[in-house]
Write a protein that holds these residues in place. Structure first.
Motif, PDB file in Angstrom:
ATOM      1  N   GLU A   1       1.920  -3.565 -10.099  1.00  0.00           N
ATOM      2  CA  GLU A   1       2.713  -2.955  -9.044  1.00  0.00           C
ATOM      3  C   GLU A   1       4.098  -3.593  -9.032  1.00  0.00           C
ATOM      4  O   GLU A   1       4.240  -4.812  -9.165  1.00  0.00           O
ATOM      5  CB  GLU A   1       2.041  -3.134  -7.682  1.00  0.00           C
TER       6      GLU A   1
ATOM      7  N   ALA B   1       8.764  -2.543  -8.692  1.00  0.00           N
ATOM      8  CA  ALA B   1       9.843  -1.581  -8.493  1.00  0.00           C
ATOM      9  C   ALA B   1      10.316  -1.089  -9.844  1.00  0.00           C
ATOM     10  O   ALA B   1      10.406  -1.876 -10.796  1.00  0.00           O
ATOM     11  CB  ALA B   1      11.003  -2.217  -7.726  1.00  0.00           C
TER      12      ALA B   1
ATOM     13  N   CYS C   1       8.503  -2.863   5.355  1.00  0.00           N
ATOM     14  CA  CYS C   1       8.545  -1.693   4.486  1.00  0.00           C
ATOM     15  C   CYS C   1       7.256  -0.902   4.634  1.00  0.00           C
ATOM     16  O   CYS C   1       6.158  -1.464   4.502  1.00  0.00           O
ATOM     17  CB  CYS C   1       8.728  -2.111   3.011  1.00  0.00           C
TER      18      CYS C   1
ATOM     19  N   ARG D   1      12.779  -0.067 -12.824  1.00  0.00           N
ATOM     20  CA  ARG D   1      14.106  -0.520 -13.240  1.00  0.00           C
ATOM     21  C   ARG D   1      15.014   0.688 -13.442  1.00  0.00           C
ATOM     22  O   ARG D   1      14.562   1.769 -13.830  1.00  0.00           O
ATOM     23  CB  ARG D   1      13.996  -1.315 -14.540  1.00  0.00           C
TER      24      ARG D   1
ATOM     25  N   LYS E   1       8.021   5.856  -2.069  1.00  0.00           N
ATOM     26  CA  LYS E   1       9.317   5.416  -1.560  1.00  0.00           C
ATOM     27  C   LYS E   1       9.092   4.480  -0.392  1.00  0.00           C
ATOM     28  O   LYS E   1       8.326   4.779   0.524  1.00  0.00           O
ATOM     29  CB  LYS E   1      10.168   6.613  -1.117  1.00  0.00           C
ATOM     30  N   GLU E   2       9.779   3.329  -0.438  1.00  0.00           N
ATOM     31  CA  GLU E   2       9.652   2.359   0.641  1.00  0.00           C
ATOM     32  C   GLU E   2      10.506   2.798   1.823  1.00  0.00           C
ATOM     33  O   GLU E   2      11.673   3.153   1.663  1.00  0.00           O
ATOM     34  CB  GLU E   2      10.108   0.973   0.172  1.00  0.00           C
TER      35      GLU E   2
ATOM     36  N   ALA F   1      17.195   2.320  -7.072  1.00  0.00           N
ATOM     37  CA  ALA F   1      15.886   2.093  -7.698  1.00  0.00           C
ATOM     38  C   ALA F   1      15.019   1.178  -6.854  1.00  0.00           C
ATOM     39  O   ALA F   1      13.788   1.328  -6.821  1.00  0.00           O
ATOM     40  CB  ALA F   1      16.076   1.496  -9.092  1.00  0.00           C
ATOM     41  N   ARG F   2      15.650   0.245  -6.151  1.00  0.00           N
ATOM     42  CA  ARG F   2      14.879  -0.695  -5.330  1.00  0.00           C
ATOM     43  C   ARG F   2      14.266  -0.042  -4.097  1.00  0.00           C
ATOM     44  O   ARG F   2      13.470  -0.674  -3.389  1.00  0.00           O
ATOM     45  CB  ARG F   2      15.777  -1.865  -4.922  1.00  0.00           C
ATOM     46  N   SER F   3      14.615   1.213  -3.842  1.00  0.00           N
ATOM     47  CA  SER F   3      14.012   1.936  -2.716  1.00  0.00           C
ATOM     48  C   SER F   3      12.632   2.480  -3.053  1.00  0.00           C
ATOM     49  O   SER F   3      11.949   3.020  -2.184  1.00  0.00           O
ATOM     50  CB  SER F   3      14.919   3.104  -2.290  1.00  0.00           C
ATOM     51  N   TYR F   4      12.221   2.352  -4.320  1.00  0.00           N
ATOM     52  CA  TYR F   4      10.955   2.927  -4.769  1.00  0.00           C
ATOM     53  C   TYR F   4      10.049   1.839  -5.341  1.00  0.00           C
ATOM     54  O   TYR F   4      10.506   0.783  -5.781  1.00  0.00           O
ATOM     55  CB  TYR F   4      11.210   4.000  -5.836  1.00  0.00           C
ATOM     56  N   SER F   5       8.754   2.118  -5.320  1.00  0.00           N
ATOM     57  CA  SER F   5       7.758   1.248  -5.938  1.00  0.00           C
ATOM     58  C   SER F   5       6.794   2.120  -6.724  1.00  0.00           C
ATOM     59  O   SER F   5       6.703   3.336  -6.508  1.00  0.00           O
ATOM     60  CB  SER F   5       6.998   0.437  -4.885  1.00  0.00           C
ATOM     61  N   TYR F   6       6.073   1.489  -7.622  1.00  0.00           N
ATOM     62  CA  TYR F   6       5.068   2.231  -8.393  1.00  0.00           C
ATOM     63  C   TYR F   6       3.931   1.294  -8.765  1.00  0.00           C
ATOM     64  O   TYR F   6       4.075   0.067  -8.758  1.00  0.00           O
ATOM     65  CB  TYR F   6       5.676   2.863  -9.641  1.00  0.00           C
TER      66      TYR F   6
END
Length: 344
Positions: free
Chosen positions: A280, A282, A338, A284, A328-329, A261-266
């Motif tokens: 903004e 990450a 990143c 959960r 995706k970071e 999950a920490r590989s993505y942001s929104y």
């Protein structure tokens, strides 16, 4: 459950286990399970399983752990379907005069009578069985779901409470759903059983509508699931009391483990009348319950008066438009920075 009005711009199998039935959609888990059997060996596995059954309390069916290692009594955690150490009770074996075993908690529940032969129970410790338990090495109880690990008897519980192969709980927030399984199964379950909205793409534009919003202190809108980057994300929106005031909150959960999950942001954005709020962060993991994420305030929070201001008009109806995107970071090997990957 309150519902909202919204405008939006391989087969399944199951495995039975001690604590329930787990659903999964892939066949690779069976191959991993076969590998475990081959590593341990059929004869050794059968013998270990037979001894392991001796270590189960006949009343609660949980594994019994001797106090020589100060292992705590084990309780059942329904959110992760794992047996995890509790904090306040030490577990003992007890023997009746005929040699039947029982855990200390169930000794009280059966009014000091052996559930097998009905003889009165004493305070006789079964040290021989404790030594047998100390010598055991057993596979993770999720080996049928793909976990290849083998652990000493006393290390097994800690691993199982965190095992990456343990099944996921249904992320639906509108009701207490007890369904568990792997991600492909849960996606089908959400679509077919809960009738959630399913969308493809990494950007979204939703409009949440509610009449007489001042009369509603708690409400949960229908979950929305997005597919992008080969993964699934759950968008939540609800109203609840925060401190002394009513608020609305939107947040995203990732259908997978915490590390991934920490590989993505929104990002989320809401606004109107020339103003806007943005958030903004990450997403959960759905390993964290919907309530845990909400109560940690990890998302876009809008005070009700501000939400009605954004809605415009006479402020007697909620008309809130929430837009957002997922990315995706990507880590640059040269700089260590990143770099957002916005392609889905």
């Amino acid at each position: 459950m309150e519902t909202e009005s919204m405008d939006c711009e391989s087969s399944t199998r199951s495995i039975s286990n001690d604590n329930g039935t787990y659903h999964f959609s892939s066949t690779k888990n069976h191959a991993a399970a076969a590998v475990v059997t081959n590593i341990v060996g059929p004869t050794t596995t059968a013998a270990a399983t037979s001894v392991y059954e001796l270590l189960e309390c006949p009343v609660c069916t949980f594994s019994m752990y001797p106090p020589i290692h100060q292992v705590k009594f084990c309780s059942f955690d329904s959110s992760s379907l794992a047996v995890v150490p509790a904090d306040d009770t030490t577990q003992f074996y007890y023997l009746c005069h005929n040699g039947h075993t029982l855990c200390s908690t169930c000794k009280v529940r059966v009014h000091n009578r052996c559930p097998t032969c009905r003889q009165e129970l004493g305070d006789i410790r079964c040290l021989a069985l404790e030594k047998v338990a100390e010598s055991l090495e057993l596979p993770c109880k999720y080996y049928n779901l793909g976990c290849p690990e083998i652990f000493p008897y006393y290390s097994k519980l800690k691993h199982e409470s965190l095992c990456n192969f343990r099944p996921y709980s249904c992320p639906y927030a509108g009701s207490e759903c007890g369904v568990v399984g792997d991600i492909p199964f849960l996606v089908s379950h959400l679509r077919d059983d809960h009738k959630v909205d399913m969308h493809a793409g990494s950007t979204f534009n939703h409009r949440y509508v509610k009449s007489n919003p001042r009369e509603v202190e708690n409400a949960t809108w229908m979950l929305t699931v997005f597919q992008c980057f080969g993964q699934y994300f759950c968008l939540h929106f609800e109203a609840f009391q925060l401190g002394m005031g009513p608020v609305y909150m939107a947040f995203l959960r990732f259908m997978g483990d915490e590390e991934e999950a920490r590989s993505y942001s929104y990002s989320l954005e809401v606004g109107g009348s020339g103003r806007k709020l943005t958030w903004e962060g990450a997403p959960r993991s759905i390993r964290d319950s919907h309530r845990k994420v909400r109560d940690s305030n990890d998302g876009l929070i809008i005070q009700r008066n501000m939400a009605l201001f954004f809605s415009g008009g006479d402020r007697k109806e909620l008309k809130l438009r929430v837009t957002g995107k997922i990315w995706k970071e990507q880590h640059s090997p040269d700089s260590g920075l990143c770099i957002p990957d916005l392609s889905s």
